[in-house]
Design a protein around this motif. Structure first.
Motif, short mmCIF file in Angstrom:
data_model
loop_
_atom_site.label_atom_id
_atom_site.label_comp_id
_atom_site.label_asym_id
_atom_site.label_seq_id
_atom_site.Cartn_x
_atom_site.Cartn_y
_atom_site.Cartn_z
N LYS A 1 0.83 -1.20 0.00
CA LYS A 1 0.00 0.00 0.00
C LYS A 1 0.87 1.26 0.00
O LYS A 1 2.04 1.23 0.39
CB LYS A 1 -0.93 0.00 1.22
N VAL B 1 -1.62 1.16 -4.68
CA VAL B 1 -0.95 -0.12 -4.45
C VAL B 1 0.22 -0.26 -5.43
O VAL B 1 0.09 0.06 -6.61
CB VAL B 1 -1.92 -1.31 -4.61
N GLU C 1 -0.17 -7.25 5.33
CA GLU C 1 0.06 -5.84 5.03
C GLU C 1 1.57 -5.61 4.99
O GLU C 1 2.16 -5.06 5.93
CB GLU C 1 -0.61 -4.93 6.05
#
Length: 224
Positions: free
Chosen positions: A139, A189, A209
């Motif tokens: 991210k 992303v 993550e």
């Protein structure tokens, strides 16, 4: 019968050279000068030949990169060019005569344009024995914007679990970035492909993550 000698009307030439020895001396001096000049030309030509031969023998045609390449890239003909360097340089190189043999070979590190190629920077395949390729979706804010192929990184988990957050590089996996491109989520992303140890690939793939931490350039990466 009496013989009468009639003197020349011009009379004898005082200090003259009735035998022409002066003229002969001039001719001989001119001949010597021509011989010396001819010998000088021969010496200059010979010196020029040896200087040229020495200069030619002191040069070598080798293969370099015409443009930057990334780690794991397969070389194409357009990636290569031939340059001339001093043959006294003690560096590993690939002779220009083997340029065609390099097409299709795999580069084992990210290299800038102009880099001299040698067998030491080429590998048989990527990934190599004991290595694996794994891609992670990172991210925005969890990957440095300047990360490029060839960078040595640590991929770690940032999601807080019941036992608390992961402890940075100690909980991560080291690897070498092979590719960076926008992920399926658009600008939010980034898809990062990493070359890592085969035993750590599954661990990287399971990160929920992930974050990418760029290491200093001198830090050793996998397979280096």
């Amino acid at each position: 019968m009496a013989t009468t000698v009639v003197p020349s009307a011009r009379g004898p030439k005082v200090g003259g050279d009735p035998l022409g020895r002066g003229r002969i001396g001039v001719v001989r001096r001119r001949h010597r000068m021509r011989m010396l000049a001819g010998a000088g030309v021969m010496v200059v030509c010979a010196a020029g030949f040896w200087v040229t031969a020495f200069a030619s023998s002191d040069q070598a045609s080798v293969v370099t990169l015409a443009r930057p390449v990334s780690y794991g890239q397969v070389l194409a003909a357009g990636d290569l060019r031939v340059v001339t360097i001093g043959s006294h340089l003690e560096v590993p190189v690939v002779p220009a005569s083997q340029r065609a043999d390099l097409v299709g070979r795999v580069v084992g590190s990210a290299l800038p344009a102009g880099s001299l190629l040698s067998e030491g920077v080429l590998v048989s395949a990527v990934p190599g024995p004991g290595q694996a390729l794994v891609s992670v979706s990172v991210k925005a804010g969890k990957v440095p914007p300047m990360v490029n192929p060839g960078a040595q990184v640590v991929v770690s988990e940032t999601k807080v679990s019941g036992s608390g957050p992961a402890s940075g590089a100690e909980a991560g996996v080291r690897g070498t970035v092979l590719d960076v491109r926008p992920g399926a989520g658009g600008a939010a992303v980034t898809a990062v492909t990493v070359l890592c140890d085969q035993g750590q690939a599954a661990r990287v793939a399971q990160l929920q993550e992930p974050a990418v931490i760029v290491l200093p350039a001198q830090a050793p990466g996998p397979g280096r």
